[in-house]
Scaffold this motif. Structure first.
Motif, PDB file in Angstrom:
ATOM      1  N   ASP A   1       0.854  -1.171   0.048  1.00 48.93           N
ATOM      2  CA  ASP A   1       0.079   0.387   0.147  1.00 48.93           C
ATOM      3  C   ASP A   1       0.678   1.205   0.375  1.00 48.93           C
ATOM      4  O   ASP A   1       1.937   1.348   0.973  1.00 48.93           O
ATOM      5  N   PRO A   2       0.582   2.229  -0.667  1.00 49.61           N
ATOM      6  CA  PRO A   2       1.470   3.469  -0.812  1.00 49.61           C
ATOM      7  C   PRO A   2       1.609   4.307   0.100  1.00 49.61           C
ATOM      8  O   PRO A   2       2.173   4.546   0.584  1.00 49.61           O
ATOM      9  N   VAL A   3       0.447   4.223   1.501  1.00 49.34           N
ATOM     10  CA  VAL A   3       0.043   4.979   2.026  1.00 49.34           C
ATOM     11  C   VAL A   3       1.420   4.233   3.553  1.00 49.34           C
ATOM     12  O   VAL A   3       2.338   4.467   4.534  1.00 49.34           O
ATOM     13  N   ALA A   4       1.664   2.945   3.339  1.00 48.19           N
ATOM     14  CA  ALA A   4       2.114   2.164   4.202  1.00 48.19           C
ATOM     15  C   ALA A   4       3.359   2.264   4.031  1.00 48.19           C
ATOM     16  O   ALA A   4       4.617   2.279   4.854  1.00 48.19           O
ATOM     17  N   LEU A   5       4.401   2.290   2.501  1.00 44.42           N
ATOM     18  CA  LEU A   5       5.012   2.719   2.202  1.00 44.42           C
ATOM     19  C   LEU A   5       5.897   3.752   2.130  1.00 44.42           C
ATOM     20  O   LEU A   5       7.044   4.120   2.815  1.00 44.42           O
ATOM     21  N   LEU A   6       4.829   4.466   2.187  1.00 41.62           N
ATOM     22  CA  LEU A   6       4.917   6.161   2.494  1.00 41.62           C
ATOM     23  C   LEU A   6       5.735   6.572   3.567  1.00 41.62           C
ATOM     24  O   LEU A   6       6.617   6.988   4.905  1.00 41.62           O
ATOM     25  N   ALA A   7       4.957   6.201   4.970  1.00 41.05           N
ATOM     26  CA  ALA A   7       4.718   5.880   6.289  1.00 41.05           C
ATOM     27  C   ALA A   7       5.862   5.498   6.414  1.00 41.05           C
ATOM     28  O   ALA A   7       7.141   5.201   7.949  1.00 41.05           O
ATOM     29  N   GLY A   8       6.485   4.245   5.924  1.00 45.46           N
ATOM     30  CA  GLY A   8       7.176   3.079   6.760  1.00 45.46           C
ATOM     31  C   GLY A   8       8.909   3.975   6.454  1.00 45.46           C
ATOM     32  O   GLY A   8       9.453   3.763   7.420  1.00 45.46           O
TER      33      GLY A   8
END
Length: 484
Positions: free
Chosen positions: A108-115
């Motif tokens: 998920d792009p949100v998970a990738l960015l947040a991580g």
């Protein structure tokens, strides 16, 4: 083997035994993941996830132990980022490859960015929190702890020992109370940084207590036995997670204190064994890559007890490569590129600039203990109670904690808060008229007084009208003609 940030700073005992504890915590988390990913069923390991709580307590303890008076906030943040960010970015990139190529799932792009920016622990969705490289959520908590550490350090140092203990115990009791009242919050409170902050604060308060001379009465072997009973018993009787986390933190803290005293007293020979020292150095990298190795093994038919040594060896090899190839060189380059000048103590107010009451720059004021208003400062010496001021070539086994000196020896206000002895200020011969006043020097150097070393001015205390450090020369008082 005493570590200092500056050549003229006091050396503090290196806590090798805490490195050993950190390696044990990483091994506990690895065994927990071996069991949870069904590579091998390990009875009694379902509570080994509490090794992360040990990390948080040790993190607060070590940061407080190594905090140096005069360090700017920017320098502190730079060192913390240089410590964890390079390893995290490389391990997170490896995790993305494993997730897509081996596990076969999309990210998920949100998970990738947040991580990537270590913000995932603040997300409410578990799938996003543990995505890509699941163990990185704890680094997200650490980043949050680093952000508030200067403020916490400043505030806790201005409380008495009992006040600090009350703050830590109150904070550690809040998450279990919330978890018992609202069970639906248990999953969120496992990774939410404010819910894990009390463990970090407990580590800070414990380090300050050790610096004040506190020694736990329970020996370290007994504390280790208590931890073993609690962790295995929690797996057997299914203890509430937030209650278990709080109880274990209350045991981790005195264990860290006991180990720190063994290092100060030179009785931690086991911790200076090459294997233990290497394990402590690799523990951070090992923690970041071990679950990635497990994910790769899950995609193979390999199961059983053999998976434990396979995961251990493969993770250790990757950790060694990450430590030598990424962590050490990247940290050195970041610190060299963002070199911070040494702390500078001013001897008086500067016209047109806002200074705190003790006349230190605002950027370094957080790192100093409080000085009561109106106290007469006779010497300057940035050293805590158990900071061991020894020559740089001294062996850590020679470290001794300074004992209070006899009454009547002048001690500056800063040291009086921590009961640290200091050398009396030299008294130059003064003329009959007028009485000289004294200016505090800018730089301390170690000197030997009797037995253990203490701190005294680099320059002799200068009477008003002489030449003060830094080239400033105060005006000489007018001569007073005495009647004949």
């Amino acid at each position: 083997m005493l570590r200092t940030d500056r050549d003229d700073a006091p050396a503090v005992a290196v806590l090798w035994s805490l490195n050993g504890l950190r390696a044990v915590g990483a091994l506990m988390v690895m065994l927990y993941h071996v069991n949870s990913w069904n590579l091998q069923v390990l009875r009694g390991s379902s509570a080994f996830y509490t090794g992360v709580g040990l990390f948080f307590v040790l993190s607060g303890f070590v940061l407080t132990w190594t905090a140096r008076p005069g360090v700017t906030v920017g320098a502190f943040y730079t060192r913390r980022v240089a410590r964890i960010l390079p390893n995290h970015l490389v391990a997170f990139a490896l995790g993305a490859v494993v997730t897509v190529a081996v596990v076969g799932t999309t990210i998920d792009p949100v998970a990738l960015l947040a991580g990537t920016f270590l913000l995932q622990a603040w997300l409410p969705d578990d799938q996003s929190v543990f995505a890509v490289n699941g163990v990185a959520w704890s680094l997200s908590c650490e980043i949050a702890f680093y952000a508030v550490f200067p403020a916490l350090f400043w505030g806790l140092r201005r409380l008495r020992a009992r006040g600090r203990a009350a703050v830590a115990l109150t904070a550690i009791a809040v998450p279990p109370m919330l978890g018992l009242i609202w069970p639906g919050l248990i999953t969120l409170m496992f990774h939410l940084p404010p819910a894990r902050l009390p463990e970090f604060v407990l580590g800070m308060v414990t380090a300050m207590a050790v610096q004040d001379g506190w020694r736990p009465r329970v020996p370290a072997p007994a504390l280790l036995g208590v931890l073993a009973v609690l962790i295995v018993g929690a797996a057997r009787f299914d203890v509430h997670p937030t209650v278990l986390t709080a109880v274990l933190a209350l045991v981790f803290a005195p264990l860290a204190a006991r180990c720190a005293w063994s290092d100060v007293d030179g009785r931690s020979g086991w911790a200076r064994h090459p294997a233990v020292m290497l394990g402590g150095a690799l523990s951070f990298s090992f923690y970041l890559v071990h679950e990635l190795v497990i994910k790769v093994l899950v995609a193979t038919p390999l199961r059983g007890w053999v998976t434990i040594p396979v995961v251990l060896v493969a993770s250790a090899v990757l950790a060694l490569a990450l430590w030598r190839g990424v962590e050490l060189p990247a940290r050195a380059r970041i610190l060299a590129a963002t070199h911070q000048p040494g702390p500078r103590l001013v001897t008086g107010r500067t016209t047109g600039s806002r200074r705190p009451p003790h006349s230190r720059p605002l950027s370094v004021a957080w790192s100093f203990p409080a000085v009561p208003a109106g106290s007469r400062v006779t010497t300057w010496g940035p050293v805590d109670a158990v900071a061991v001021a020894l020559p740089t070539d001294a062996h850590p086994t020679h470290a001794r904690v300074a004992e209070p000196r006899a009454a009547g020896v002048p001690v500056d206000a800063e040291r009086a808060l921590h009961r640290v002895p200091t050398r009396p200020a030299p008294t130059p011969a003064a003329p009959a008229h007028p009485e000289p006043t004294y200016a505090a020097p800018a730089h301390p150097v170690p000197v030997t007084v009797g037995g253990p070393e203490s701190w005294a001015p680099r320059h002799p205390v200068t009477p008003r009208g002489g030449t003060a450090p830094g080239g400033w020369s105060p005006p000489r008082p007018p001569a007073v003609r005495r009647p004949t």
